[in-house]
Scaffold this motif. Structure first.
Motif, PDB file in Angstrom:
ATOM      1  N   ASN A  33     109.616  48.774 -29.111  1.00  0.00           N
ATOM      2  CA  ASN A  33     108.858  49.611 -28.545  1.00  0.00           C
ATOM      3  C   ASN A  33     109.334  51.041 -27.879  1.00  0.00           C
ATOM      4  OD1 ASN A  33     106.273  48.530 -29.231  1.00  0.00           O
ATOM      5  ND2 ASN A  33     106.377  47.116 -27.365  1.00  0.00           N
ATOM      6  N   PRO A  52     105.400  51.416 -33.313  1.00  0.00           N
ATOM      7  CA  PRO A  52     104.453  52.547 -32.782  1.00  0.00           C
ATOM      8  C   PRO A  52     104.660  53.675 -33.132  1.00  0.00           C
ATOM      9  CG  PRO A  52     105.803  51.109 -31.168  1.00  0.00           C
ATOM     10  CD  PRO A  52     106.509  50.930 -32.652  1.00  0.00           C
ATOM     11  N   SER A  83     104.894  56.384 -31.622  1.00  0.00           N
ATOM     12  CA  SER A  83     106.066  57.139 -30.577  1.00  0.00           C
ATOM     13  C   SER A  83     107.479  56.926 -30.945  1.00  0.00           C
ATOM     14  CB  SER A  83     105.716  56.874 -29.124  1.00  0.00           C
ATOM     15  OG  SER A  83     106.028  55.275 -28.885  1.00  0.00           O
ATOM     16  N   GLU A 108     102.290  52.835 -39.137  1.00  0.00           N
ATOM     17  CA  GLU A 108     102.448  52.822 -37.658  1.00  0.00           C
ATOM     18  C   GLU A 108     101.294  51.879 -37.186  1.00  0.00           C
ATOM     19  OE1 GLU A 108     101.535  56.862 -36.685  1.00  0.00           O
ATOM     20  OE2 GLU A 108     103.369  57.527 -37.763  1.00  0.00           O
ATOM     21  N   THR A 109     101.768  51.176 -36.063  1.00  0.00           N
ATOM     22  CA  THR A 109     100.782  50.289 -35.486  1.00  0.00           C
ATOM     23  C   THR A 109      99.397  51.018 -34.736  1.00  0.00           C
ATOM     24  OG1 THR A 109     102.179  50.382 -33.277  1.00  0.00           O
ATOM     25  CG2 THR A 109     102.726  48.876 -34.596  1.00  0.00           C
ATOM     26  N   HIS A 154      99.091  49.858 -26.180  1.00  0.00           N
ATOM     27  CA  HIS A 154     100.057  49.444 -25.470  1.00  0.00           C
ATOM     28  C   HIS A 154      99.856  48.351 -24.319  1.00  0.00           C
ATOM     29  CE1 HIS A 154     104.125  49.087 -23.754  1.00  0.00           C
ATOM     30  NE2 HIS A 154     103.608  49.492 -22.476  1.00  0.00           N
ATOM     31  N   TYR A 202     103.617  40.598 -30.794  1.00  0.00           N
ATOM     32  CA  TYR A 202     104.213  40.853 -32.288  1.00  0.00           C
ATOM     33  C   TYR A 202     104.605  39.676 -33.064  1.00  0.00           C
ATOM     34  CZ  TYR A 202     103.989  45.544 -31.144  1.00  0.00           C
ATOM     35  OH  TYR A 202     103.390  47.033 -30.678  1.00  0.00           O
TER      36      TYR A 202
END
Length: 341
Positions: free
Chosen positions: A11, A40, A42, A58-59, A63, A95
């Motif tokens: 992450n 993620p 980001s 992308e997940t 969060h 995950y």
């Protein structure tokens, strides 16, 4: 080995960069291996700058939330992509659920949060912990196997036309020298070199080359620190772009830089993976745990008796590990790196 390989990203930006040699090792084992990364939003731009990655997914998860139903539904989509194996880099249980739900037969990772049955090729971390690059690269081998010597360096690439477009978009003259400062650090205030020291360093750069450009990069949280540095330095030649660039743009600007000065942060590790000359500033964290890997790199640490405390804020209240690291000390390392055009 057939089908695709799925890598589930950490992450944090810096961890994602330091996981890249794992992909190099996987490609060494099978040159035609197709590697997708689930990351993620980001962190996704970091993986898009790695040549080993075929597709970045992308997940969609919030969060920190388990979101069991959402993970199940997303795993059904992954199942259709035909993955034969997954490397689960975060140590969390949530995950590790995704490749199980997706029916991926071989699921590789560290023990983490009680993941027996979720991870079926389980590695165990050494004590004391290994530096991050060999920690991730070890997953390419079998559990308990000795790590091969010569772990590859993290590597990222940005196309020249992308660099040129981003420089033009943010007013950076590609024909003039560029130095990047990364004054932020997500971990906490203790990792931040004081603004007045960055300002003193900027003055030393401009004293050597008045036309040099200095770009300050970071998240919106770093905008105020950038403003303070610019105010102390004077606006000429200073670009406070913290919070004004997307991560992919920051990566491109770092690729353009003649040198980068950074706290222990994600941007430091991006600069290292782009093989830029780097001066890395360490206070409360261990410079040996996640060092820069550029061909030209210097790790600065006063190595005080109280460091590395690994605390977000100085528990002794003096912040000497960063306060006493004067700009003149950093300039002695940075000055010889700069190739002023």
């Amino acid at each position: 080995m057939s089908g695709r390989t799925l890598v589930i990203s950490p992450n944090w930006i810096g961890d994602a960069v330091m996981a890249q040699p794992l992909l190099q090792r996987l490609r060494e084992q099978q040159s035609g291996r197709i590697i997708d990364v689930l990351a993620p939003p980001s962190v996704a731009p970091v993986w898009r700058a790695m040549i080993e990655v075929d597709t970045v997914l992308e997940t969609p998860f919030r969060h920190g939330a388990l979101q069991l139903k959402e993970r199940w539904r997303y795993a059904r989509l992954l199942k259709a992509r035909g993955y034969s194996e997954a490397y689960v880099l975060p140590n969390t249980l949530k995950y590790a659920l995704i490749p199980l739900f997706a029916g991926i037969a071989r699921r590789v990772g560290y023990k983490g949060e009680m993941r027996h049955g979720l991870i079926n090729v389980m590695h165990h971390d050494d004590a004391p912990p290994r530096p991050m690059v060999p920690f991730y690269a070890a997953l390419a081998g079998e559990p308990h196997a000795p790590l091969r010597s010569g772990v590859p360096k993290p590597s990222m690439q940005v196309a020249p036309h992308t660099i040129a477009a981003v420089c033009a978009r943010h007013g950076i003259d590609a024909a003039r020298a560029l130095v990047v400062f990364a004054p932020g650090a997500e971990f906490g205030a203790a990792k931040r070199w004081p603004a007045r020291h960055f300002a003193d360093l900027a003055r030393a750069i401009h004293a050597q080359e008045s036309s040099a450009q200095i770009a300050l990069l970071g998240s919106p949280k770093d905008r105020e620190a950038g403003e303070e540095i610019v105010a102390l330095t004077g606006a000429a030649g200073m670009f406070n772009l913290a919070g004004s660039t997307r991560l992919d743009e920051a990566i491109a600007l770092i690729a353009q830089a003649g040198a980068v000065v950074a706290n222990d942060s994600g941007l430091l590790h991006i600069a290292s993976a782009l093989n830029r000359p780097v001066v890395a500033l360490y206070g409360p964290t261990d410079p040996d745990h996640a060092p820069p890997f550029s061909d030209m790199a210097r790790s600065m640490s006063l190595r005080l008796a109280c460091a590395p405390c690994k605390q977000r804020d100085c528990p002794l209240g003096h912040h000497d590990c960063m306060e006493k690291m004067e700009a003149a000390m950093v300039w002695r390392e940075l000055g010889p790196m700069l190739s002023i055009r």
